[in-house]
Design an enzyme around this catalytic site. Structure first.
Site, short mmCIF file in Angstrom:
data_model
loop_
_atom_site.label_atom_id
_atom_site.label_comp_id
_atom_site.label_asym_id
_atom_site.label_seq_id
_atom_site.Cartn_x
_atom_site.Cartn_y
_atom_site.Cartn_z
N ILE A 10 0.82 -1.23 0.00
CA ILE A 10 0.00 0.00 0.00
C ILE A 10 0.85 1.27 0.00
CG2 ILE A 10 -0.25 0.19 2.53
CD1 ILE A 10 -3.25 0.89 1.96
N ARG A 34 5.66 -2.99 5.40
CA ARG A 34 6.82 -3.78 5.80
C ARG A 34 7.71 -2.94 6.70
NH1 ARG A 34 11.19 -5.79 2.93
NH2 ARG A 34 10.77 -4.25 1.35
N LEU A 60 4.92 -10.65 3.44
CA LEU A 60 4.44 -11.87 2.77
C LEU A 60 5.26 -13.09 3.16
CD1 LEU A 60 3.64 -10.71 -0.89
CD2 LEU A 60 2.04 -11.14 0.98
N ALA A 82 2.49 -6.12 -3.29
CA ALA A 82 3.81 -6.15 -2.64
C ALA A 82 4.79 -6.92 -3.50
CB ALA A 82 3.70 -6.82 -1.27
N GLN A 84 9.38 -6.96 -4.79
CA GLN A 84 10.63 -6.28 -5.13
C GLN A 84 10.42 -5.96 -6.60
OE1 GLN A 84 13.25 -4.65 -6.41
NE2 GLN A 84 14.01 -6.61 -7.20
N SER A 126 2.96 -8.93 -14.56
CA SER A 126 3.72 -7.89 -15.25
C SER A 126 4.05 -8.26 -16.70
CB SER A 126 5.02 -7.68 -14.47
OG SER A 126 5.98 -7.03 -15.26
N GLU A 128 6.75 -7.87 -17.90
CA GLU A 128 8.12 -8.41 -17.86
C GLU A 128 8.09 -9.93 -18.01
OE1 GLU A 128 10.76 -6.33 -17.74
OE2 GLU A 128 12.29 -7.88 -17.55
N TYR A 152 13.30 -11.10 -11.80
CA TYR A 152 12.00 -10.49 -11.50
C TYR A 152 10.90 -11.12 -12.37
CZ TYR A 152 8.24 -7.03 -11.59
OH TYR A 152 7.00 -6.43 -11.53
N LYS A 156 7.69 -13.46 -11.30
CA LYS A 156 6.32 -13.01 -11.60
C LYS A 156 5.58 -14.07 -12.42
CE LYS A 156 5.63 -8.95 -9.70
NZ LYS A 156 4.46 -8.61 -8.87
N THR A 193 11.58 6.66 -16.27
CA THR A 193 10.84 7.88 -16.63
C THR A 193 11.11 9.02 -15.63
OG1 THR A 193 8.95 7.00 -15.43
CG2 THR A 193 8.92 6.76 -17.85
N GLU A 284 18.33 -7.98 -21.64
CA GLU A 284 17.36 -6.87 -21.76
C GLU A 284 16.07 -7.32 -22.43
OE1 GLU A 284 15.74 -4.13 -20.92
OE2 GLU A 284 17.27 -2.63 -21.36
O1 F7E Z 1 13.18 0.45 -17.20
C1 F7E Z 1 15.91 1.13 -19.57
C2 F7E Z 1 15.83 -0.25 -18.96
O2 F7E Z 1 13.31 0.34 -14.71
C3 F7E Z 1 12.59 0.69 -18.44
C4 F7E Z 1 8.68 -2.06 -13.32
O3 F7E Z 1 7.57 -1.36 -12.83
O4 F7E Z 1 7.75 -2.10 -15.53
C5 F7E Z 1 8.89 -1.72 -14.79
O5 F7E Z 1 10.04 -2.41 -15.23
C6 F7E Z 1 13.64 0.58 -19.54
C7 F7E Z 1 14.48 -0.71 -19.49
O6 F7E Z 1 11.16 -0.31 -15.92
C8 F7E Z 1 18.01 3.12 -17.40
O7 F7E Z 1 16.93 -1.05 -19.39
C9 F7E Z 1 17.89 2.67 -19.51
O8 F7E Z 1 14.63 -1.22 -20.79
O9 F7E Z 1 11.80 2.06 -15.79
P1 F7E Z 1 12.39 0.71 -15.83
P2 F7E Z 1 11.07 -1.86 -16.32
O10 F7E Z 1 12.35 -2.56 -16.11
O11 F7E Z 1 10.47 -1.94 -17.69
C10 F7E Z 1 7.39 -3.49 -15.47
C11 F7E Z 1 6.11 -3.67 -16.23
C12 F7E Z 1 7.36 -4.02 -14.09
O12 F7E Z 1 6.58 -4.92 -13.77
C13 F7E Z 1 8.43 -3.57 -13.16
O13 F7E Z 1 8.07 -3.81 -11.80
O14 F7E Z 1 14.57 1.65 -19.40
N1 F7E Z 1 16.86 2.02 -18.90
N2 F7E Z 1 18.61 3.35 -18.60
C14 F7E Z 1 16.91 2.29 -17.59
N3 F7E Z 1 16.11 1.90 -16.57
C15 F7E Z 1 16.40 2.35 -15.31
N4 F7E Z 1 15.61 1.97 -14.28
N5 F7E Z 1 17.49 3.15 -15.08
C16 F7E Z 1 18.33 3.58 -16.08
O15 F7E Z 1 19.28 4.31 -15.85
#
Ligand code: F7E
Length: 322
Positions: A10, A34, A60, A82, A84, A126, A128, A152, A156, A193, A284
């Site tokens: 939450i 937590r 959990l 909840a 990681q 997700s 992912e 991850y 999931k 973002t 990736e």
């Molecule tokens: O990365 C690239 C990175 O960490 C998006 C989580 O909510 O959505 C999220 O997972 C993209 C990836 O989100 C950086 O390699 C480049 O290709 O914002 P992100 P994610 O990994 O897609 C899914 C649906 C979930 O379920 C997850 O819980 O951006 N990227 N440079 C980077 N990403 C991060 N974090 N930091 C960088 O510097």
């Protein structure tokens, strides 16, 4: 009669928006927090809800705490948010990630089976889980094969499968929302973002010299968390348990996201963005673009935010708050 909802996770982005949405719908809301050695800011996203929601310490992985919370709250609906949730970090703490994101769901389902088998359960699944798999048109759907490419994503996929298994085997009302990336001003700034937007604003103000990122070429289907938590509620209030993709159907690369944000601040991203290998993942997920027509048709869900209005809201937040 007032409905009771229990939200795990939450204090997170989605948990806090979902709590607000359910309170607006007249629910009594319970949440699990937590224990953390740094209490400051842990509850900042739900600060405004203090006094309106019931919070209990739990985890959990601590089944006794789950038993107690289920008995005390006797929920009609359980939202399991909840986790990681950071994909790259899941390579650094794979065992913790798998325990929480996979074993944690077994613990929850077993406790529900024992204490409140009539409660409906939403599982935060997700995009992912798809890994680099997509249909011939490049999109992911409920029927697209899943081949996750991170600890991850693997965890999931385990919990997604378990939800389907307990639904069929024990007739639990257990549903998966397969949510694609969703953002907001409440998104932690180690996701791409808010990291880009926050740092671009700091560069504009002369507080930072550059922005270090990993892979600039991956593409994501980004929506707004506020729209996506509404889908969670619709999923649990559908006549039968099922699995639904929630996405916008539009995708953008990280490079294009940088270009857009820096240009909104009258800068050229090429002058400030540097690639640091530290942020590149061992494997990736390159491209996500979800087809949410099943949710749109069956649940009547559709996002209110556009990509542009989501980005503008986050940018405005950081321009005001930094
Ligand atoms: O990365 C690239 C990175 O960490 C998006 C989580 O909510 O959505 C999220 O997972 C993209 C990836 O989100 C950086 O390699 C480049 O290709 O914002 P992100 P994610 O990994 O897609 C899914 C649906 C979930 O379920 C997850 O819980 O951006 N990227 N440079 C980077 N990403 C991060 N974090 N930091 C960088 O510097």
């Amino acid at each position: 009669m007032t409905k009771r909802a229990l939200i795990t996770g939450i204090t997170g982005q989605d948990g806090s928006y979902l709590a607000e949405h359910l309170l607006n719908l007249g629910y009594e809301v319970y949440g699990i927090v937590r224990r953390n050695s740094v209490t400051e800011n842990q509850e900042s996203r739900i600060e405004k809800l203090r006094g309106k929601i019931n919070l209990t310490y739990g985890d959990l992985l601590d089944t006794s705490s789950i038993d107690k919370i289920l008995k005390n709250s006797n929920p009609d609906e359980i939202y399991n948010l909840a986790a990681q949730s950071h994909v790259r970090v899941s390579y650094e703490i794979p065992q913790f990630t798998v325990q929480t994101n996979a074993l944690g769901v077994v613990n929850l389902l077993e406790a529900v089976k024992m204490h409140c088998p009539n409660a409906k359960i939403y599982q935060a699944s997700s995009s992912e889980m798809f890994g680099n798999s997509c249909d011939d048109d490049g999109m992911q759907r409920e029927t697209t094969p899943m081949h996750p490419v991170s600890p991850y994503g693997c965890a999931k996929l385990f919990s997604y499968s378990l939800i389907r298994n307990y639904r069929n085997a024990f007739k639990l009302f257990a549903s998966n929302g397969i949510l694609f990336n969703h953002e907001s001003p409440r998104r932690a700034t180690n996701f791409v973002t808010t990291k880009i937007i926050k740092t671009a604003v700091q560069i504009k103000r002369g507080e930072m010299s550059h922005l270090e990122l990993g892979n600039l070429d991956s593409q994501r289907d980004w929506g707004h968390s506020k729209d996506y938590v509404k889908a969670m509620h619709l999923i649990l209030n559908h006549e039968k348990p099922d699995d639904f993709i929630i996405s916008t159907g539009k995708t953008h690369s990280i490079r294009d996201f940088c270009k857009l944000i820096f240009s909104k601040l009258d800068m050229n991203y090429r002058d400030y963005v540097k690639v640091n290998k530290k942020f590149i993942r061992p494997e990736e997920l390159s491209f996500l673009c979800g087809d949410s027509s099943k949710a749109r048709k069956i649940l009547g869900w559709k996002p209110e935010y556009t990509f542009e209005s989501m980005v503008d809201e986050i940018l405005e937040h950081f321009l005001k708050s930094l």
